[in-house]
Every structure is written in structure tokens, then in C-alpha cells.
Design an enzyme around this catalytic site. Structure first.
Site, PDB file in Angstrom:
ATOM      1  N   HIS A 283     -77.825-109.494  -2.114  1.00 54.27           N
ATOM      2  CA  HIS A 283     -78.228-110.107  -3.382  1.00 54.27           C
ATOM      3  C   HIS A 283     -79.667-110.652  -3.354  1.00 54.27           C
ATOM      4  O   HIS A 283     -80.477-110.320  -4.207  1.00 54.27           O
ATOM      5  CB  HIS A 283     -77.269-111.234  -3.773  1.00 54.27           C
ATOM      6  CG  HIS A 283     -75.825-110.818  -3.830  1.00 54.27           C
ATOM      7  ND1 HIS A 283     -75.419-109.591  -4.270  1.00 54.27           N
ATOM      8  CD2 HIS A 283     -74.686-111.487  -3.514  1.00 54.27           C
ATOM      9  CE1 HIS A 283     -74.093-109.507  -4.224  1.00 54.27           C
ATOM     10  NE2 HIS A 283     -73.625-110.653  -3.759  1.00 54.27           N
TER      11      HIS A 283
ATOM     12  N   ASP B 229     -74.258-103.738  -6.252  1.00 52.94           N
ATOM     13  CA  ASP B 229     -74.665-105.114  -5.939  1.00 52.94           C
ATOM     14  C   ASP B 229     -74.606-105.807  -7.290  1.00 52.94           C
ATOM     15  O   ASP B 229     -75.477-105.603  -8.141  1.00 52.94           O
ATOM     16  CB  ASP B 229     -76.084-105.161  -5.371  1.00 52.94           C
ATOM     17  CG  ASP B 229     -76.496-106.579  -5.021  1.00 52.94           C
ATOM     18  OD1 ASP B 229     -76.158-107.506  -5.787  1.00 52.94           O
ATOM     19  OD2 ASP B 229     -77.150-106.777  -3.990  1.00 52.94           O
ATOM     20  N   HIS B 230     -73.570-106.625  -7.498  1.00 59.28           N
ATOM     21  CA  HIS B 230     -73.334-107.088  -8.869  1.00 59.28           C
ATOM     22  C   HIS B 230     -74.453-107.982  -9.383  1.00 59.28           C
ATOM     23  O   HIS B 230     -74.599-108.167 -10.579  1.00 59.28           O
ATOM     24  CB  HIS B 230     -71.958-107.748  -9.011  1.00 59.28           C
ATOM     25  CG  HIS B 230     -71.845-109.114  -8.410  1.00 59.28           C
ATOM     26  ND1 HIS B 230     -71.671-109.330  -7.072  1.00 59.28           N
ATOM     27  CD2 HIS B 230     -71.888-110.343  -8.977  1.00 59.28           C
ATOM     28  CE1 HIS B 230     -71.609-110.637  -6.850  1.00 59.28           C
ATOM     29  NE2 HIS B 230     -71.730-111.275  -7.984  1.00 59.28           N
TER      30      HIS B 230
ATOM     31  N   ARG C  18     -51.603 -98.729  -1.582  1.00 58.20           N
ATOM     32  CA  ARG C  18     -50.503 -98.385  -0.670  1.00 58.20           C
ATOM     33  C   ARG C  18     -49.155 -98.843  -1.201  1.00 58.20           C
ATOM     34  O   ARG C  18     -48.136 -98.219  -0.966  1.00 58.20           O
ATOM     35  CB  ARG C  18     -50.760 -99.032   0.699  1.00 58.20           C
ATOM     36  CG  ARG C  18     -52.011 -98.523   1.370  1.00 58.20           C
ATOM     37  CD  ARG C  18     -52.353 -99.358   2.576  1.00 58.20           C
ATOM     38  NE  ARG C  18     -52.529-100.768   2.216  1.00 58.20           N
ATOM     39  CZ  ARG C  18     -52.809-101.727   3.074  1.00 58.20           C
ATOM     40  NH1 ARG C  18     -52.939-101.436   4.348  1.00 58.20           N
ATOM     41  NH2 ARG C  18     -52.962-102.979   2.675  1.00 58.20           N
TER      42      ARG C  18
ATOM     43  N   LYS D 207     -76.605-108.667 -13.500  1.00 55.22           N
ATOM     44  CA  LYS D 207     -76.732-109.949 -14.227  1.00 55.22           C
ATOM     45  C   LYS D 207     -77.886-109.837 -15.224  1.00 55.22           C
ATOM     46  O   LYS D 207     -78.924-109.262 -14.923  1.00 55.22           O
ATOM     47  CB  LYS D 207     -76.955-111.102 -13.240  1.00 55.22           C
ATOM     48  CG  LYS D 207     -75.690-111.404 -12.413  1.00 55.22           C
ATOM     49  CD  LYS D 207     -75.871-112.615 -11.540  1.00 55.22           C
ATOM     50  CE  LYS D 207     -74.726-112.783 -10.557  1.00 55.22           C
ATOM     51  NZ  LYS D 207     -73.565-113.498 -11.095  1.00 55.22           N
TER      52      LYS D 207
HETATM   53  P1  NDP Z   1     -58.545-107.402  -1.251  1.00 56.31           P
HETATM   54  O1  NDP Z   1     -58.424-108.032   0.083  1.00 56.31           O
HETATM   55  O2  NDP Z   1     -57.864-108.030  -2.414  1.00 56.31           O
HETATM   56  O3  NDP Z   1     -58.056-105.887  -1.053  1.00 56.31           O
HETATM   57  C1  NDP Z   1     -57.981-104.940  -2.111  1.00 56.31           C
HETATM   58  C2  NDP Z   1     -56.791-104.034  -1.881  1.00 56.31           C
HETATM   59  O4  NDP Z   1     -57.042-103.234  -0.732  1.00 56.31           O
HETATM   60  C3  NDP Z   1     -55.523-104.799  -1.586  1.00 56.31           C
HETATM   61  O5  NDP Z   1     -54.865-105.161  -2.765  1.00 56.31           O
HETATM   62  C4  NDP Z   1     -54.735-103.797  -0.767  1.00 56.31           C
HETATM   63  O6  NDP Z   1     -54.093-102.884  -1.646  1.00 56.31           O
HETATM   64  C5  NDP Z   1     -55.820-103.055  -0.028  1.00 56.31           C
HETATM   65  N1  NDP Z   1     -55.994-103.605   1.326  1.00 56.31           N
HETATM   66  C6  NDP Z   1     -56.108-104.900   1.694  1.00 56.31           C
HETATM   67  N2  NDP Z   1     -56.276-105.023   3.019  1.00 56.31           N
HETATM   68  C7  NDP Z   1     -56.269-103.783   3.503  1.00 56.31           C
HETATM   69  C8  NDP Z   1     -56.420-103.258   4.792  1.00 56.31           C
HETATM   70  N3  NDP Z   1     -56.596-104.042   5.866  1.00 56.31           N
HETATM   71  N4  NDP Z   1     -56.359-101.921   4.944  1.00 56.31           N
HETATM   72  C9  NDP Z   1     -56.190-101.129   3.888  1.00 56.31           C
HETATM   73  N5  NDP Z   1     -56.065-101.583   2.627  1.00 56.31           N
HETATM   74  C10 NDP Z   1     -56.087-102.877   2.438  1.00 56.31           C
HETATM   75  O7  NDP Z   1     -60.090-107.181  -1.539  1.00 56.31           O
HETATM   76  P2  NDP Z   1     -60.955-107.612  -2.800  1.00 56.31           P
HETATM   77  O8  NDP Z   1     -60.321-107.065  -4.025  1.00 56.31           O
HETATM   78  O9  NDP Z   1     -61.253-109.049  -2.710  1.00 56.31           O
HETATM   79  O10 NDP Z   1     -62.317-106.843  -2.502  1.00 56.31           O
HETATM   80  C11 NDP Z   1     -62.426-105.459  -2.604  1.00 56.31           C
HETATM   81  C12 NDP Z   1     -63.823-105.040  -2.210  1.00 56.31           C
HETATM   82  O11 NDP Z   1     -64.743-105.651  -3.095  1.00 56.31           O
HETATM   83  C13 NDP Z   1     -64.241-105.493  -0.810  1.00 56.31           C
HETATM   84  O12 NDP Z   1     -65.048-104.510  -0.241  1.00 56.31           O
HETATM   85  C14 NDP Z   1     -65.021-106.759  -1.047  1.00 56.31           C
HETATM   86  O13 NDP Z   1     -65.973-106.990  -0.036  1.00 56.31           O
HETATM   87  C15 NDP Z   1     -65.697-106.434  -2.372  1.00 56.31           C
HETATM   88  N6  NDP Z   1     -66.047-107.629  -3.154  1.00 56.31           N
HETATM   89  C16 NDP Z   1     -65.072-108.495  -3.538  1.00 56.31           C
HETATM   90  C17 NDP Z   1     -65.392-109.613  -4.274  1.00 56.31           C
HETATM   91  C18 NDP Z   1     -64.333-110.555  -4.739  1.00 56.31           C
HETATM   92  O14 NDP Z   1     -64.693-111.530  -5.395  1.00 56.31           O
HETATM   93  N7  NDP Z   1     -63.054-110.321  -4.440  1.00 56.31           N
HETATM   94  C19 NDP Z   1     -66.790-109.914  -4.669  1.00 56.31           C
HETATM   95  C20 NDP Z   1     -67.733-108.914  -4.256  1.00 56.31           C
HETATM   96  C21 NDP Z   1     -67.350-107.817  -3.523  1.00 56.31           C
HETATM   97  P3  NDP Z   1     -52.786-102.074  -1.231  1.00 56.31           P
HETATM   98  O15 NDP Z   1     -52.052-102.868  -0.200  1.00 56.31           O
HETATM   99  O16 NDP Z   1     -52.036-101.935  -2.512  1.00 56.31           O
HETATM  100  O17 NDP Z   1     -53.289-100.789  -0.702  1.00 56.31           O
HETATM  101  C1  BG6 Z   2     -70.169-112.065  -3.514  1.00 57.37           C
HETATM  102  C2  BG6 Z   2     -69.929-112.795  -2.228  1.00 57.37           C
HETATM  103  O1  BG6 Z   2     -70.901-110.908  -3.296  1.00 57.37           O
HETATM  104  O2  BG6 Z   2     -70.915-112.914  -4.386  1.00 57.37           O
HETATM  105  C3  BG6 Z   2     -69.238-114.120  -2.455  1.00 57.37           C
HETATM  106  O3  BG6 Z   2     -69.106-111.975  -1.393  1.00 57.37           O
HETATM  107  C4  BG6 Z   2     -69.993-114.944  -3.458  1.00 57.37           C
HETATM  108  O4  BG6 Z   2     -69.128-114.841  -1.232  1.00 57.37           O
HETATM  109  C5  BG6 Z   2     -70.261-114.122  -4.708  1.00 57.37           C
HETATM  110  O5  BG6 Z   2     -69.216-116.097  -3.781  1.00 57.37           O
HETATM  111  C6  BG6 Z   2     -71.162-114.875  -5.665  1.00 57.37           C
HETATM  112  O6  BG6 Z   2     -71.257-114.149  -6.858  1.00 57.37           O
HETATM  113  P1  BG6 Z   2     -71.592-114.898  -8.237  1.00 57.37           P
HETATM  114  O7  BG6 Z   2     -71.726-113.794  -9.217  1.00 57.37           O
HETATM  115  O8  BG6 Z   2     -70.447-115.813  -8.495  1.00 57.37           O
HETATM  116  O9  BG6 Z   2     -72.871-115.650  -7.985  1.00 57.37           O
END
Ligand code: NDP
Ligand code: BG6
Length: 513
Positions: free
Chosen positions: A263, A200-201, A62, A205
Site C-alpha cells: 500500500h 492492491d485495494h 472446499r 480508493k
Molecule cells: P480466510 O482465512 O477467510 O480464507 C478464505 C477461504 O479460503 C476460507 O473460507 C476457506 O474456504 C479457504 N481456506 C482457509 N484456510 C485455508 C487453507 N489453509 N488452505 C486452503 N484453503 C483455506 O481469508 P480472507 O477471506 O480473510 O482472505 C482471503 C485473501 O484476501 C487472503 O489472501 C488475504 O491475504 C487477502 N486479504 C484479506 C483481507 C481481509 O480483510 N480479510 C484484506 C486484504 C487482503 P473453504 O474452507 O471453503 O475452502
Molecule cells: C489490508 C491489511 O491490506 O489493509 C490489513 O492486510 C489492514 O492488515 C487493511 O487492516 C487496511 O485497509 P483499509 O482499507 O481499512 O485502510
């Protein structure tokens, strides 16, 4: 028909690594996951010459970000998070093909602009490229993105390539069975199943993939892999980190949704499934679904099959850390569990009577993920009585997923000397010792697999639903009883007493990995 059925050479664990010309479009490109995992994955694939020559990266979000600024942010992310340091000659190749499109996730006109952007890339290149959409946003906008991909024609298959468009969807895949089913319906209204990669990361692994190799490429394990020889299985995913800055997300999620439903259940499925007929993605996923569906519904409530807890203040690495309820963004009376443990029974010929114990928690003694197969004890007759000074240990085969990836086996051994004394010893194999330590990260493997069209290490829609079917009644029960039954454990410990009690009922105890 799946990609792997159409392209048999792509299937399984050993595959041809040639990805077709591709544009990867990341939704949520300014986010945490993009910076920490996705951009470094693309960089390392480029480093290993695994990207197609015609590879393009498009960030979408956005917030308006000029192309140059996005490239700068991506370079910063590589410097901070990549397993390898940034080499300009490698990054410049990717950067030259990296652009950014600004737009809302529910803004149809913005998706038309994105389509025009990709068309322009193709026109310049003079050929079609595969479109791989990576949805890395909070789940609240998964559905609008999917629907707009459909409405704008971006999800459509093209005539030139077998699967022109694909989508990777981040976790969490729904928050319960109903929402997971709804999400599947939305996905299928836009994409065919073979175009969909639910990530599912943990499946990316190295040791998790090795589980299949160990089970099915060695003749010694499979004959023992059943109720006649195995006493119990323990799957542990323990983290040292607390909830950190993710309180907002975690309060809505909790450990069962965040770690167990996906996981640890995937680890269980790979451990317990029947040998697949082939290494095709569908053959493996069919077996995983079968075993997930064979798990008996959990007994919930006091003295049931489930324990939950929150971490209290404690010590991690010699430092005092606060309890969950004192963390930023957490409700004073929060009902969210930071630890969950389950005792599962699989109702099939192979596993009847063998308990599978699953546990995961934040702020535990150390970061360790493992699958431990505990074999039955040998009859003690020969080494009992006067000749034995120690009880014989049960043999345990453990797959250490992280850190220090490897495999170990506990065996009883004679202590050298004139007396017959036995002692358990550990035979260990460590990947780092044999193969070196700088192995690919899970996201590298998974992004490449999606580009190639191999869904083996992704979750099929019915797998996600099977796992939610098991977990949803637990979540419903916990919601209905509020904080009643919520146990605690000291940060830096191995979990709550209620989780020990789950195992004590069958005279078992948790391993200390
Ligand atoms: P973020 O909270 O950093 O959000 C990613 C981007 O989405 C933001 O930079 C923003 O971009 C947009 N965004 C944030 N909030 C909203 C909102 N309420 N409505 C619409 N757009 C929004 O998320 P992550 O990068 O941490 O995670 C992304 C996905 O990956 C999630 O589904 C999360 O569950 C999953 N995930 C994340 C992990 C992690 O370690 N971060 C690990 C495993 C899974 P902009 O404003 O530019 O649109
Ligand atoms: C993510 C969870 O899927 O896995 C986190 O949302 C968690 O809460 C993470 O910390 C753990 O991943 P890893 O690869 O560091 O074991």
C-alpha cells in the site's frame, strides 16, 4: 498486447463502463474477504447498473454449500457489510444467477467439474461469457489454483472474446523477492500478463485516484513537484485496530509485508513518478516501475533508514487495550513488527535529496491515511525581526486518503489587525461536502475494472518485484537479529521514538495528521 491497447476506449481514468457478459468465480467464497468486501461490491455494482445483463457469480470452496445456502450467506453479508441496504429487487437479480461449486484447490477433478459448470451456464445462455477468477484464499493455495486453472483449460483464451479468462489475485503477493518471483513464474506459465490483475485495494480508493488528477489536471502543481520546491514527503497509513483475530496471519506477515511493501509503496510510486505519456495502464505502470527502481537501497541496522516496533498496552478511544505480545495467538517473544517506518531516497533528477518518509502501524492514535507534501520554507527576510511574531510555517499539501477524504493546503496568512502577524491556516476541500458521502468502495471499482479489462489500478509483476527488492533485505536483517532493536509504542500513540529519530537526523518531524 494489453486489453487497453486493443480497446483504447477503455483506458485511463474516464472510461466506458460497459463490461461484457461475465461469470465471476470466487475461490475462497466462504471466507472473510468475500463476505466483507466482494459480495457487497457485486451487490453495489448491480445497484448502480454497472453489471452486464448476463452476469453470473459462482462461489468455490472446499466446504460443500448448497446453492440456496450460499445465496443466503451472500444476502447476510450484504445486510451486514454493504454501504447500501439490501433491496430485494436488486439482490434477486444477482441471486438468480448465483451458484456454488464445492472442491479442493489442488483437486484437478474438481476444476473439471467447475469447467463443466461454467460450460453449462454458457449453454443455457446460448453464448460465451468472460471468466473472471478471483483468488481470495490464503496465499498457500494461490499456486495450486493457478496451476489447476491452467491444467483444466479454464485459463485458456477463447476465440470469441479478446480476453476470455482473467484472474484477480489477492495480496500478499509473495513474502519476499524470491517467492514473488516464483509466483510470477507460476502465473505466467498459465496466464499472459494482460490477463492478470494483482490487487492492491489502496489503488481503488477515491483519493488515490484523485492524486493523478490533482497532479496532472492542474497546472499549478507540476512545476513545483520536484527537489527545487519540495523539502520532504510523508506517507502515513495509521490504523486504530490491533491485530484482532488475525494473529495467525499477522505473525507470519508483520507491518512491512502487510502494509509497507504494497500500500504505502504504491502511494509513493504515484506521488513520485514522472508524468506518463498517456493514461493507458501500461504507461502508468512503466512510470511506477521506473521510480520504484530509482529508490536507493536502504541502509539497514542501527542508525539506518528503518525503524520497527510493537504496540504496548495503551488506550484507544478511552478504552484500555492489550499490547501486541498479550494478544491471542501471538508468541510471547514475537519478532513481528506492528509498526514500520522507512526513510527513502529516490536517486533521480526530480527527487535527489528529498527524503520520502513512510510509516504504518496498528493501534495508533487514530485511523488516518495521508500523503503530505512539505514544501521548502520561504526566505524569512520580509517577515523576520520586529514585524513577525511567529516563524513562517512550511506550506504543506496533504491528500487525506481516509477517513474524511479530501485535500488541504497550509498557507501563511496575515492575522487581521494593525500589527503584521502571520499565522498558518488550512484551506480544505472535502469530497463529502462537494460530492456527497456515499461513494463507491475500492473493491467495487477494482472488480469492475477487471471485468472491463483496465489494469491501471492493479500491480504489474515487475512492480511487485521492484518493491520486494527494496523490502527483502530489511526482512532478512530483522530475521537475523531477532528482537534486537525492536522498539515499542503505547497503543493510542503516534509511534516509537526510533521513528522520530529517523526524521530528526534531517531536522524533520512527523506530522500529526
Ligand atoms: P480466510 O482465512 O477467510 O480464507 C478464505 C477461504 O479460503 C476460507 O473460507 C476457506 O474456504 C479457504 N481456506 C482457509 N484456510 C485455508 C487453507 N489453509 N488452505 C486452503 N484453503 C483455506 O481469508 P480472507 O477471506 O480473510 O482472505 C482471503 C485473501 O484476501 C487472503 O489472501 C488475504 O491475504 C487477502 N486479504 C484479506 C483481507 C481481509 O480483510 N480479510 C484484506 C486484504 C487482503 P473453504 O474452507 O471453503 O475452502
Ligand atoms: C489490508 C491489511 O491490506 O489493509 C490489513 O492486510 C489492514 O492488515 C487493511 O487492516 C487496511 O485497509 P483499509 O482499507 O481499512 O485502510
Amino acid at each position: 498486447m494489453s486489453d487497453t491497447q486493443r480497446h483504447p476506449f477503455l483506458h485511463g481514468l474516464s472510461k466506458h463502463r460497459g463490461a461484457p457478459p461475465t461469470v465471476v468465480i470466487i475461490f475462497g467464497a466462504s471466507g472473510d474477504l468475500t463476505a466483507r468486501k466482494l459480495i457487497p461490491a457485486v451487490y453495489n455494482l448491480s445497484h448502480d447498473n454497472l453489471l452486464p445483463a448476463d452476469f453470473y457469480l459462482v462461489g468455490y470452496g472446499r466446504k460443500p454449500i448448497p446453492d440456496d445456502e450460499f445465496r443466503g450467506l451472500a444476502a447476510d453479508a450484504i445486510k451486514e457489510f454493504s454501504r447500501r441496504e439490501l433491496k430485494p429487487e436488486i439482490w434477486d437479480r444477482v441471486a438468480a444467477h448465483t451458484t456454488y461449486v464445492a472442491g479442493g484447490y489442488d483437486d484437478r477433478a474438481a476444476f473439471d467439474r467447475l469447467a463443466a459448470h461454467i460450460d453449462a451456464l454458457e449453454k443455457k445462455l446460448g453464448r460465451d461469457v468472460q471468466r473472471l477468477f478471483y483468488i481470495s484464499t490464503p496465499p498457500s493455495v494461490f499456486a495450486p489454483i493457478l496451476l489447476n486453472l491452467g491444467a483444466s483449460g479454464l485459463a485458456a483464451k477463447h476465440l470469441g472474446l479478446p480476453h476470455h479468462s482473467k484472474v484477480i489475485i489477492e495480496k500478499p503477493f509473495g513474502k519476499d523477492l524470491v517467492s514473488a518471483r516464483e509466483l510470477n513464474v507460476t502465473i505466467r506459465s498459465v496466464f499472459e500478463e494482460h490477463q492478470v490483475y494483482r490487487i492492491d485495494h489502496y489503488l481503488g480508493k477515491e483519493t488515490v485516484q484523485d492524486l493523478l488528477v490533482q497532479r496532472f489536471a492542474n497546472a499549478i502543481f507540476e512545476p513545483l513537484w520536484n527537489r527545487n520546491f519540495i523539502d520532504s514527503v510523508q506517507i502515513t497509513v495509521a490504523e486504530e485496530v490491533g491485530v484482532g483475530t488475525r494473529g495467525g496471519y499477522y505473525e507470519q506477515s508483520g507491518c512491512l509485508r502487510d502494509m509497507i511493501q504494497n500500500h504505502t509503496m504504491q502511494l509513493l510510486a504515484l506521488t513520485a513518478m514522472e508524468p506518463p505519456g498517456s493514461l493507458h495502464a501500461e504507461a502508468i505502470r512503466d512510470e511506477k516501475v521506473k521510480v520504484l527502481n530509482a529508490i536507493q537501497p536502504l541502509t539497514i541496522g542501527p542508525a539506518g533508514d528503518v525503524a520497527r516496533a510493537q504496540y504496548a498496552a495503551g488506550m484507544i478511544g478511552g478504552k484500555a487495550v492489550p499490547g501486541y505480545l498479550e494478544e491471542e495467538g501471538i508468541a510471547a517473544q514475537s519478532n513481528t513488527e506492528t509498526y514500520a517506518a522507512l526513510r527513502l531516497s529516490i536517486n533521480n533528477w526530480r527527487w535527489q535529496g528529498v527524503p520520502f518518509y513512510l510509516r504504518s502501524g496498528k493501534r495508533m492514535a487514530r485511523r488516518v491515511s495521508e500523503i503530505a507534501i512539505n514544501f521548502r520554507r520561504p526566505p524569512g527576510t520580509l517577515f523576520a525581526g520586529e514585524t513577525a511574531r511567529f516563524d513562517l510555517a512550511a506550506n504543506t499539501l496533504s491528500f487525506q486518503i481516509q477517513p474524511d477524504e479530501g485535500l488541504s493546503l497550509i498557507l501563511n496568512t496575515k492575522v487581521p489587525g494593525l500589527e503584521t502577524r502571520t499565522q498558518p491556516v488550512k484551506m480544505s476541500f472535502r469530497y463529502a461536502t462537494t460530492f456527497g458521502s456515499n461513494t463507491a468502495e475500492a473493491y467495487e471499482r477494482l472488480v469492475l475494472d477487471a471485468m472491463i479489462g483496465d489494469g491501471t489500478l492493479f500491480i504489474r509483476g515487475d512492480e511487485a518485484e521492484a518493491s520486494w527488492k527494496l523490502c527483502t533485505p530489511v526482512l532478512d536483517y530483522w530475521r537475523s537479529v531477532g528482537r534486537t532493536g525492536m522498539d515499542t509504542y503505547a497503543a493510542g500513540g503516534w509511534g516509537p521514538p526510533s521513528a522520530d529519530a529517523l526524521l530528526a537526523k534531517q531536522n524533520h518531524c512527523w506530522r500529526q495528521p
